[in-house]
Design an enzyme around this catalytic site. Structure first.
Site, PDB file in Angstrom:
ATOM      1  N   GLU A 169       0.579  -1.030  -0.071  1.00  0.00           N
ATOM      2  CA  GLU A 169      -0.385   0.112  -0.645  1.00  0.00           C
ATOM      3  C   GLU A 169       1.282   1.137  -0.457  1.00  0.00           C
ATOM      4  OE1 GLU A 169      -2.577  -0.429   3.157  1.00  0.00           O
ATOM      5  OE2 GLU A 169      -3.679  -2.085   1.944  1.00  0.00           O
ATOM      6  N   GLU A 275      -5.944 -10.143  -1.663  1.00  0.00           N
ATOM      7  CA  GLU A 275      -6.753 -10.572  -0.896  1.00  0.00           C
ATOM      8  C   GLU A 275      -8.451 -10.276  -0.655  1.00  0.00           C
ATOM      9  OE1 GLU A 275      -5.327  -7.344   2.068  1.00  0.00           O
ATOM     10  OE2 GLU A 275      -3.217  -7.986   2.120  1.00  0.00           O
TER      11      GLU A 275
HETATM   12  C1  XIL Z   1      -6.393  -6.833   7.820  1.00  0.00           C
HETATM   13  C2  XIL Z   1      -6.609  -7.710   8.579  1.00  0.00           C
HETATM   14  O1  XIL Z   1      -8.054  -8.807   8.019  1.00  0.00           O
HETATM   15  C3  XIL Z   1      -7.365  -7.229  10.096  1.00  0.00           C
HETATM   16  O2  XIL Z   1      -7.669  -8.582  10.656  1.00  0.00           O
HETATM   17  C4  XIL Z   1      -6.242  -6.392  10.695  1.00  0.00           C
HETATM   18  O3  XIL Z   1      -7.014  -5.813  12.118  1.00  0.00           O
HETATM   19  C5  XIL Z   1      -6.350  -5.114   9.677  1.00  0.00           C
HETATM   20  O4  XIL Z   1      -4.999  -5.953   8.361  1.00  0.00           O
HETATM   21  N1  XIL Z   1      -4.806  -4.760   3.354  1.00  0.00           N
HETATM   22  C6  XIL Z   1      -4.052  -5.879   4.361  1.00  0.00           C
HETATM   23  C7  XIL Z   1      -4.242  -6.886   4.933  1.00  0.00           C
HETATM   24  O5  XIL Z   1      -3.101  -5.923   2.904  1.00  0.00           O
HETATM   25  O6  XIL Z   1      -3.624  -6.990   5.664  1.00  0.00           O
HETATM   26  C8  XIL Z   1      -5.291  -6.356   5.975  1.00  0.00           C
HETATM   27  O7  XIL Z   1      -5.373  -7.448   7.002  1.00  0.00           O
HETATM   28  C9  XIL Z   1      -6.552  -5.453   5.168  1.00  0.00           C
HETATM   29  C10 XIL Z   1      -6.024  -4.457   3.986  1.00  0.00           C
END
Ligand code: XIL
Length: 666
Positions: A169, A275
């Protein structure tokens, strides 16, 4: 046929698990291909048959505590990403204080179930321990390097862990760099640094840049595209691009998704869906479930249509454990199992997309023929081959590469739809092997072609291996002004381009400085001082400027010349009231070189006068007498002597004699 195991298992030490998978697949798949039973096979079976992974983000709590969670996790998926357990705050909560318990739990589970692990995430602005945020630039860069080195290094030899999100990100929505503490302290260079640190910590891991809202072609995804292209042009080791794909049905499906994946793939990187979830505005309804299912189907289809798409990771699998309700108020139900571990329409959509075409064409193409390299530069290799054939049609070729002349693992570095390909971004003066295989529309893969070995040209920038030390330096001839040296050749991985000749004064101490260079294994140093001692060493250099250790030291002393000093020793032969005779005054060459003349000075006491002299011409000025050699006794070899004598008159009662005899050569 044997279906491929997921192509993302890339490296030498990771060979074992994929081999086992491939052997299992070889046993299982013919049944699955031939009978309707295949339709109900788990997601991972279908994904593997397509050469893709299907994975999920694992939460450590339910993985430890819920058997329903574990059962689905191991049955349906062949890939795992740690949802939180490998993040900075979980692994290094304070400086150099490490906690690997969650990370190890997930890696061990994956190992037990023949699943590959994607490490998530090394450098991110979220979930990074607060001690990192306010460091100065140099301390922050060091902290980043230490973190990457320790975490990636821990799993570098673990065959389950095959890839990492190195940076996560780093862009704003408008495509500018995110104003994170990383960027604000280190500038955008932290991105390249992070990739280089990760490559150093595990040379075999696939290294990814990951982001959200980059699924379609837009300002942010284009900024990421430009960055990846520029980093790779600078040999920064970016191997893969992750598309988070957190979708929401109310925003519509990003219709340029497949096209976007393909443009990244065309840069030569692997792409992956990292994701995936598709949230809906609560409450659920069958209509919303159906819409959601089409989104999942579209994502899987896009990945299947792009050869370089390695697979799909769903961000969890059950609505019971999902980050969505906590993050997006009034949204949820984003996954493919409901809160009671029941399959939703979205599960069926993923399953059917992965299974599509199975049982149809199972004949692979023939192997591509006669792979040759048609051009090699310092950073690229051009390959060509003859076409494969297929019962339906060859849709493309995968280009595989392994490092070195033997060993290592072939991993896919690109695709082609023609029968040629140029692999770029290679290291100068490095050997690689290539193979090519063909694929058809059903995903059947041909056997690989012959292997072609290429070595990139150039001795440049990246060669850091110095030559060996030159051997047995000896002096092969010494004169009064020169010394000839010879030695045995040094060797080098690329090639010795020359030798530096170093010299120090005397038998010890002093400093070796370079006095010449040679391209052969001998050298004559000239302009030396006669009768002087010098020490020599030789070192080799290569084209990249790497210097070998120095050779042994050889000590030489030039001949001739020398200081050629002399001494004068006077003896009173006889004396009387009023005078005396000094005879002999012995003149000796005390030097190491011949002398061609000498001058002896001595002092006459006040009132005394020279009466006569022999075997020298003596003049007196004041009280100082100067005796020069005669024509016949000026030349003296080292240690040779001659003599002269003189008579002096002195006043009555004066008993003193001449003294302070000093000899000068020349
Ligand atoms: C999220 C997790 O799913 C949560 O449990 C945590 O509280 C916050 O992070 N982008 C990403 C992930 O790269 O690491 C994130 O995961 C969601 C957004």
């Amino acid at each position: 046929m044997t279906y491929p195991c997921p192509r993302v298992a890339p490296s030498r030490h990771r060979l074992v698990v994929p081999l086992v998978l491939a052997m299992l697949a070889a046993l299982a798949v013919p049944l699955l291909s031939a009978t309707p039973a295949e339709a109900s096979a788990p997601l991972r079976t279908h994904a593997a048959a397509k050469g893709k992974f299907i994975g999920f983000a694992a939460a450590t709590g339910p993985l430890a505590n819920e058997s329903a969670y574990r059962t689905i996790a191991q049955t349906e998926f062949n890939q795992i990403t740690a949802e939180n357990a490998m993040k900075w705050d979980a692994t290094e909560p304070s400086d150099n204080n490490w906690n690997f318990s969650g990370a190890d739990q997930i890696v061990n589970f994956a190992t037990a179930n023949n699943q590959q692990v994607h490490g998530h995430t090394l450098v991110w602005h979220n979930q990074t321990s607060s001690w990192v945020h306010n460091l100065g630039a140099s301390a922050m860069r060091t902290a980043m390097q230490d973190h990457i080195n320790t975490l990636v290094g821990r799993y570098a030899n673990n065959p389950a862990v095959v890839s990492w999100d190195v940076v996560n990100e780093v862009f704003e929505e408008n495509g500018s760099f995110r104003s994170s503490f990383w960027y604000n302290t280190l500038g955008s260079g932290f991105i390249a640094d992070a990739f280089r640190y990760a490559r150093a910590a595990d040379p075999d891991a696939r290294l990814c840049i990951n982001d959200y809202n980059v699924e379609g072609i837009n300002a942010k995804s284009t900024a990421m595209y430009d960055l990846v292209r520029s980093l790779r042009a600078q040999n920064v080791p970016v191997d893969c691009v992750g598309f988070q794909t957190h979708l929401a049905t109310q925003y519509g499906f990003p219709t340029s998704f497949q096209q976007n994946l393909q443009r990244f793939a065309d840069l030569g990187v692997q792409v992956r869906i990292t994701e995936l979830d598709v949230r809906i505005q609560m409450p659920r309804s069958s209509a919303k479930d159906a819409t959601q299912a089409t989104y999942y189907r579209n994502v899987v289809d896009a990945c299947l249509a792009v050869t370089a798409c390695a697979g799909i990771t769903i961000w969890g699998f059950t609505d019971k454990h999902s980050w969505v309700p906590d993050t997006f108020p009034s949204e949820g139900a984003a996954l493919i199992y409901d809160e009671n571990y029941q399959r939703k329409p979205s599960y069926t959509a993923v399953h059917d997309a992965l299974a599509a075409g199975s049982g149809g064409d199972t004949s692979p193409p023939t192997a591509p023929g006669t792979l040759t390299s048609s051009g090699v530069t310092a950073s690229s290799a051009s390959l060509s081959w003859t076409a494969a054939t297929d019962n339906v049609g060859v849709t493309g070729y995968d280009i595989l590469r392994a490092p070195g002349t033997s060993g290592g693992t072939f991993t896919q570095v690109g695709t082609a739809t023609t029968t040629s390909f140029t692999d770029t971004g290679l290291t100068a003066n490095t050997t690689y092997r290539y193979q090519v295989r063909a694929r058809d529309a059903a995903g059947n893969l041909s056997p690989v072609s012959n292997t072609v070995t290429v070595t990139t040209t150039g001795g440049g920038g990246d060669d850091t291996t110095p030559p060996t030390a030159p051997g047995t330096l000896t002096s092969s001839g010494v004169t009064a002004s020169s010394a000839s040296l010879s030695w045995t050749a040094a060797t080098d991985n690329v090639g010795v381009t020359g030798y530096d000749i170093l010299r120090a004064p005397g038998t010890s101490g002093g400093t070796f400085t370079q006095v010449g260079t040679a391209t052969t294994t001998s050298f004559t140093d000239t302009g030396l001082t006669a009768n002087t001692t010098y020490r020599y060493q030789v070192r080799a250099r290569d084209a990249a400027g790497n210097l070998s250790p120095v050779s042994n030291t050889v000590t030489v002393t030039t001949t001739g010349g020398g200081s050629g000093g002399c001494s004068a020793t006077a003896t009173v032969q006889t004396q009387w009231n009023g005078g005396y005779v000094i005879q002999p005054v012995t003149v000796t060459n005390t030097g190491t070189a011949p002398i061609s003349g000498w001058t002896v000075t001595f002092t006459l006491p006040s009132g005394q006068t020279l009466v006569g002299s022999w075997n020298a011409a003596v003049t007196v000025s004041g009280q100082t007498a100067t005796a020069r050699n005669a024509a016949y006794n000026g030349s003296l070899g080292p240690n040779a002597s001659t003599s002269f004598g003189f008579q002096v008159a002195r006043p009555g009662g004066d008993s003193t004699v001449a003294g302070s005899f000093t000899c000068t050569a020349g």
